[in-house]
Scaffold this active site. Structure first.
Site, PDB file in Angstrom:
ATOM      1  N   GLU A 132       0.813  -1.112  -0.056  1.00  0.00           N
ATOM      2  CA  GLU A 132      -0.049   0.049   0.037  1.00  0.00           C
ATOM      3  C   GLU A 132       0.968   1.302  -0.040  1.00  0.00           C
ATOM      4  OE1 GLU A 132      -4.207  -0.357   0.474  1.00  0.00           O
ATOM      5  OE2 GLU A 132      -2.859  -0.915  -1.026  1.00  0.00           O
ATOM      6  N   THR A 185      -7.334   8.763  -5.833  1.00  0.00           N
ATOM      7  CA  THR A 185      -7.374   8.703  -4.427  1.00  0.00           C
ATOM      8  C   THR A 185      -6.771  10.090  -3.972  1.00  0.00           C
ATOM      9  OG1 THR A 185      -7.195   6.394  -4.098  1.00  0.00           O
ATOM     10  CG2 THR A 185      -6.652   7.776  -2.266  1.00  0.00           C
TER      11      THR A 185
END
Length: 318
Positions: A132, A185
């Site tokens: 991530e 994002t």
């Protein structure tokens, strides 16, 4: 294990935030998901020999999350063992359903199996978080933790990491509508205010606490009353076409709650039965029917199991 054998691992999509649980709450879906295949290699180093399912993902092990995760695991074990990896994506990228988390979780699990399980599942959360970090610049756990552990997961803190698996205390079915638009994002986070009014914070904390209690007490009414985001949804929803109409349609069809999955653009709704979830999915799809925007829909129970071993097979049959 000999070098002609593959480990195949599957990790599912996830819904993060869950309305009132921004950055601290997530749950697993049963599908869609990603597969990672792993086997030992003759030479040191990591090689990614295949990336399928979506276009544009690199096979460079230093840039692809599965290579980053695997290398960190080898480094911490002080192993110079070579690995051959493959990534087979079964879920869309940039959907708000934890695409990089599914790949990272599957890689961590597959490599751990291949090396004889030196790490616990909770320890694997830390390694999947490295994927991530590579994908988004932030080593967050609200997607990788449910992908690895299944069910609902609370991320209580990061210093040190304190992940609390809640399991699946009540039957829950999730309808997901993915409008196929690009929503980065970085953009979704950039519009968020860094300070919040006290009154909104109090309502948000009450909703999160209510959701936790509702899950543990098996109180569908309390769950439904608590699935509200006072702070972030009003700001983020303007980036998702027809969000308000989709939410209204989902609730009218019987959903307990509806919100943005992760940073979007996917929209999720939770229902107590599969039949209701099917009606909710149809209602959500109908809103977009004449919008000109293509969509994908998924209907999944919230499973008790997250990442799992698909098979251990020989290279010839793989």
């Amino acid at each position: 294990m000999n070098q002609n054998e593959f480990i195949k691992a599957y990790a599912p999509a996830t819904v993060a935030n869950v309305c009132c649980g921004f950055d601290v709450l997530g749950f697993a879906l049963d599908q869609p998901g990603d597969e990672v295949w792993a086997r030992l290699a003759d030479k040191p180093g990591i090689t990614i020999t295949a990336v399928t399912g979506v276009a544009g993902l690199t096979a460079d092990p230093k840039e692809n999350v599965i290579g980053v995760v695997a290398q960190k695991m080898l480094d911490d074990l002080q192993l110079e063992q070579g690995l051959e990896l493959q990534l087979h994506k079964g879920m869309p990228v940039g959907s708000g359903l934890g695409s990089s988390a599914a790949s990272s979780a599957a890689a961590a699990f597959a490599v751990n199996e291949l090396l004889g399980k030196p790490f616990t599942t909770q320890e694997l959360v830390l390694y999947a978080m490295e994927g991530e970090r590579k994908a988004s610049g932030s080593a967050h756990a609200d997607n990788v933790a449910p992908a690895l552990l299944g069910g609902f997961v609370l991320v209580r803190d990061y210093a040190p990491l304190d992940v609390v698996p809640l399991g699946v205390p009540v039957d829950m079915f999730c309808s997901v509508l993915y409008p196929q638009i690009e929503l980065k994002t970085s953009l979704s986070r950039s519009i968020l205010k860094q300070e919040i009014p006290l009154k909104k914070g109090i309502r948000q904390w009450g909703n999160l606490a209510g959701l936790m209690v509702g899950l543990l007490k098996k109180d569908y009414g309390l769950i439904g009353r608590s699935l509200h985001d006072e702070i972030f949804e009003p700001e983020r929803s303007i980036l998702i076409p027809l969000f308000k109409q989709v939410k209204e349609a989902a609730l009218a069809a019987g959903a307990m709650g509806c919100g943005i999955s992760g940073s979007g653009p996917s929209i999720f709704a939770l229902s107590a039965t599969r039949e209701t979830a099917q009606a909710v999915s149809a209602a959500m799809e109908k809103v977009y029917a004449h919008s000109g925007i293509e969509t994908k829909s998924y209907l999944s129970p919230v499973p008790k199991e997250g990442v799992r071993l698909i098979a251990q097979t020989t290279l010839a049959s793989a």
